[in-house]
Design a protein around this motif. Structure first.
Motif, PDB file in Angstrom:
ATOM      1  N   HIS A   1     -18.386  -9.358  24.106  1.00 23.48           N
ATOM      2  CA  HIS A   1     -17.086  -8.834  24.512  1.00 23.48           C
ATOM      3  C   HIS A   1     -17.307  -7.345  24.785  1.00 23.48           C
ATOM      4  O   HIS A   1     -17.708  -6.604  23.882  1.00 23.48           O
ATOM      5  CB  HIS A   1     -16.096  -9.024  23.349  1.00 23.48           C
ATOM      6  N   ILE A   2     -17.056  -6.930  26.017  1.00 17.72           N
ATOM      7  CA  ILE A   2     -17.440  -5.556  26.376  1.00 17.72           C
ATOM      8  C   ILE A   2     -16.274  -4.794  27.019  1.00 17.72           C
ATOM      9  O   ILE A   2     -15.351  -5.398  27.551  1.00 17.72           O
ATOM     10  CB  ILE A   2     -18.641  -5.565  27.358  1.00 17.72           C
ATOM     11  N   PRO A   3     -16.311  -3.471  26.973  1.00 19.81           N
ATOM     12  CA  PRO A   3     -15.247  -2.683  27.604  1.00 19.81           C
ATOM     13  C   PRO A   3     -15.167  -2.990  29.099  1.00 19.81           C
ATOM     14  O   PRO A   3     -16.187  -3.126  29.766  1.00 19.81           O
ATOM     15  CB  PRO A   3     -15.692  -1.229  27.386  1.00 19.81           C
ATOM     16  N   SER A   4     -13.946  -3.129  29.597  1.00 21.14           N
ATOM     17  CA  SER A   4     -13.735  -3.415  31.017  1.00 21.14           C
ATOM     18  C   SER A   4     -13.998  -2.157  31.838  1.00 21.14           C
ATOM     19  O   SER A   4     -13.588  -1.060  31.467  1.00 21.14           O
ATOM     20  CB  SER A   4     -12.290  -3.864  31.228  1.00 21.14           C
ATOM     21  N   ILE A   5     -14.672  -2.343  32.978  1.00 20.90           N
ATOM     22  CA  ILE A   5     -14.861  -1.184  33.847  1.00 20.90           C
ATOM     23  C   ILE A   5     -13.956  -1.278  35.075  1.00 20.90           C
ATOM     24  O   ILE A   5     -14.137  -0.577  36.061  1.00 20.90           O
ATOM     25  CB  ILE A   5     -16.342  -1.001  34.267  1.00 20.90           C
TER      26      ILE A   5
END
Ligand code: SF4
Ligand code: SF4
Lengths: 425, 251
Positions: free
Chosen positions: B9-13
């Motif tokens: 789960h990663i930060p949205s760019i």
């Protein structure tokens, strides 16, 4: 071998009706025929789906067929769908499931209230949930909406980038930090599509010139997803609805104005079911109300012969036929001509009910695009402008006038025409 | 066939990346499923559909919102969902690989899928490190997997459009570049149905690992030069481009 079974009949030897003697073969009636060549199962399969019930009402009178825009370029209409189902078509997996644009013209004439506006979304939802075939371009629009908040797949952070081209300040409601009269819901296509942006910028200039106290949601605005709902993705619609209602309710405003008829339909007719009941108005209705203030601003002549296309979701679905015409007639120099199919019987552009995102799929099952058929109708009036009032239509018809060799017909939103008259371009 | 998919789960760019101190401002950024993991979930479900088995999706819960992603995976055809209650939005790929390996160990997997890399660390370490911890072979840059018996035929992509087919014996860890079909769409209606009925197993993070790197500074790139827009007719534009190439000694 037995020969063909003859239909049995009954007749009365003596019968007088209203003083007319109709004895013998004059009153002959056939007994009900036992139908053996088809079964009602596939009709019941549709009617058993909540929302699909009225499909079974059809008594094959065929009033719906000539008014169905898809039948004009193919083989369609509720009557035909019913007949196809009788003879073996499973609507949940047939290509026919995706051709209806929910334009509502059949419902207008159907004596039995067979309601495709309920049937289609319900059956499509079943098909989607069951993992049946869904046109890939439509899935892409669903996915874009779920991920980015608009069917075009554009980044949310650029939702208000269009305001730079307006040439007037466009207030964002979060920044104005006070109640406003009008919350203007711009919509996805006017926010992102180049031709939509033209209309949005024109609208901003008109509202400013009229001195309207308005603001937009800016980066907080997300798609209404009404067409996605009609295309069968109710869950997506509900997800967007929850977000939108919460966002609308965060701010104080008196009236919600929309650029698009699909948004009008969502916010006015569907959102009340989700607890949102506030005044919603389409921009044509709103501006027609301000006609007295608007007229003096329309200083420059626009010497054009204009024909106006009634959007299904402004006209048939929401009963607004006159405001757009009043606005066009208020522009000096304009000659307004009508196409054969107008107002209640307006021809659909093909963009409704998810059709906006199924053009290549639909093309495989029709002889030409609905938008092309309509562009040809517009050209045949001798008009050199096709005026529209729905953000789906500008891009659809711009393509259609080109592909049908009618480039001399300009496709313009009413907002752009008003703006031209205001600014003299 | 026990199929496990390790996700991130990663930060949205999609939005501007807010920076706070020497890292991303995790409080004001949306988290999304790593794009390569979407491919890897699809590949896992395709394998299951071909040869049977169960797909278990496991990920570290970075900000307490992993359930949404797990529901999506279940709606797409995964059978079980496990979240590691990390609650550390800054956990790097080494730390996550350790936690994931500890959680996966007991699942006795035949295949572990992982996205080949993610757009936050961009180091492509999760897959190889899980393989190392679990003592399994790793193959990355994969664009299709076909299982037959206890081995698989795997298509691996190289630069320049070159591909090679490998035969790998199971168990293995696969770094997915792209699934053999585009990821299926899970209707939100279905995701919502799943969300009401699904159970997500929770496990505590176990073990520790670090990349050995410390972040000194994080800042958005500084805009220096601007692109020059050449205007005019196509002929004029062409003439100017030729002139420009000549002046730079390129023509
Ligand atoms: S108008 Fe109504 S009843 Fe008549 S054929 Fe069409 S759907 Fe059936
Ligand atoms: S709603 Fe419109 S497109 Fe659909 S069947 Fe009726 S007339 Fe045809």
């Amino acid at each position: 071998m037995a020969g063909p079974i003859k239909a049995k009949y009954v007749e009365k030897e003596h019968a007088v009706v209203d003083g007319v003697d109709i004895s013998g073969h004059w009153n002959r009636m056939f007994e009900q025929r036992v139908i053996t060549e088809y079964t009602p199962e596939l009709i019941e399969k549709v009617a058993d789906i909540p929302g699909g019930e009225s499909f079974a009402n059809c008594y094959q009178c065929a009033k719906c067929v000539p008014v169905c825009p898809v039948d004009v370029v193919g083989n369609y209409g509720p009557r035909k769908l019913y007949r196809y189902a009788q003879t073996g078509m499973d609507l949940t997996e047939a290509p026919e499931l995706w051709l209806c644009t929910t334009c509502k013209n059949c419902l207008r004439v159907c004596p039995k209230e067979v309601d495709m506006i309920q049937i289609m979304p319900a059956v499509r939802e079943q098909a989607i949930l069951a993992g049946k075939f869904v046109p890939p371009e439509l899935q892409q629009a669903f996915e874009n909406t779920a991920k980015t908040g608009n069917p075009l797949g554009q980044p949310q952070r650029k939702r208000d980038a269009w305001i730079q081209s307006a040439g007037v300040p466009v207030p964002i409601i979060k920044d104005v930090a006070r109640p406003v009269d009008v919350l203007w819901y711009v919509g996805s296509y006017p926010s992102y599509h180049p031709r939509g942006i033209d209309a949005a910028a024109a609208a901003a200039r008109i509202f400013t010139a009229l001195g309207i106290d308005f603001a937009i949601l800016g980066k907080e605005e997300k798609d209404d997803a009404d067409s996605q709902r009609l295309a069968g993705e109710k869950g997506l619609f509900e997800m967007m609805t929850e977000y939108n209602i919460e966002t609308f309710n965060k701010y104080e405003w008196k009236e919600l104005m929309v650029t698009g008829p699909h948004e009008l339909n969502a916010f006015k007719n569907v959102y009340p079911k989700y607890g949102f009941e506030r005044p919603v108005v389409h921009y044509t209705t709103f501006l027609a109300r301000h006609l007295d203030q608007l007229k003096p601003l329309l200083k420059h002549s626009v010497n054009k012969k204009i024909t106006y296309h009634d959007p299904c979701y402004l006209g048939r679905h929401n009963g607004e036929y006159e405001a757009p015409r009043k606005l066009l007639e208020a522009i000096p120099g304009v000659e307004l001509v009508e196409m054969g199919r107008n107002r209640e019987n307006g021809y659909c552009c093909g963009g409704g009910g998810g059709g906006m995102w199924m053009d290549s799929f639909t093309a495989k099952h029709t002889t030409m695009r609905l938008s092309e058929k309509r562009a040809m109708e517009a050209a045949s009036t001798g008009a050199n402008v096709l005026a529209v009032a729905c953000p789906f239509e500008v891009s659809r018809f711009t393509d259609a006038v080109k592909s049908t060799g009618n480039e001399h017909v300009d496709v313009l939103d009413i907002l752009e025409l008003l703006d031209r008259s205001m600014r003299g371009e | 066939m026990n199929i496990v998919v390790a996700i991130k789960h990663i930060p949205s760019i999609a939005d501007d990346l807010p920076v706070k101190g020497n890292n991303v401002d995790f409080d004001s950024v949306d988290f999304v499923l790593n794009e390569f993991d979407e491919q890897s979930i699809e590949q896992a479900v395709l394998v299951k559909e071909a040869v049977g088995g169960t797909v278990t999706v496991v990920g570290v819960d970075m900000i307490g919102e992993l359930d949404n992603v797990l529901h999506l995976a279940l709606a797409k055809g995964a059978d079980k969902a496990v979240k590691i209650t990390g609650d550390d939005p800054a956990a790097d790929s080494h730390m996550q690989a350790k936690w994931l390996s500890e959680a996966i160990k007991g699942m006795s997997p035949n295949i572990v899928f992982a996205g080949v890399q993610a757009s936050n660390d961009l180091d492509g370490q999760i897959g190889p490190m899980i393989a190392a911890y679990l003592d399994m072979p790793y193959i990355g840059g994969v664009s299709s997997v076909e299982v037959a018996g206890d081995s698989a035929t795997v298509n691996k992509e190289f630069a320049g459009g070159v591909g090679a087919k490998y035969s790998v014996s199971l168990p293995m860890v696969v770094g997915v570049q792209a699934a053999s079909k585009p990821p299926r769409y899970a209707p939100v209606s279905k995701v919502r149905q799943v969300a009401q009925t699904a159970t997500i197993e929770k496990v505590a993070p176990s073990g520790e690992a670090s990349s050995g790197l410390t972040m000194k500074k994080m800042a958005p790139p500084v805009v220096t030069g601007h692109a020059e827009m050449i205007e005019g007719s196509s002929k004029e534009v062409a003439a100017k481009i030729v002139e420009l190439l000549k002046s730079k000694g390129l023509a």
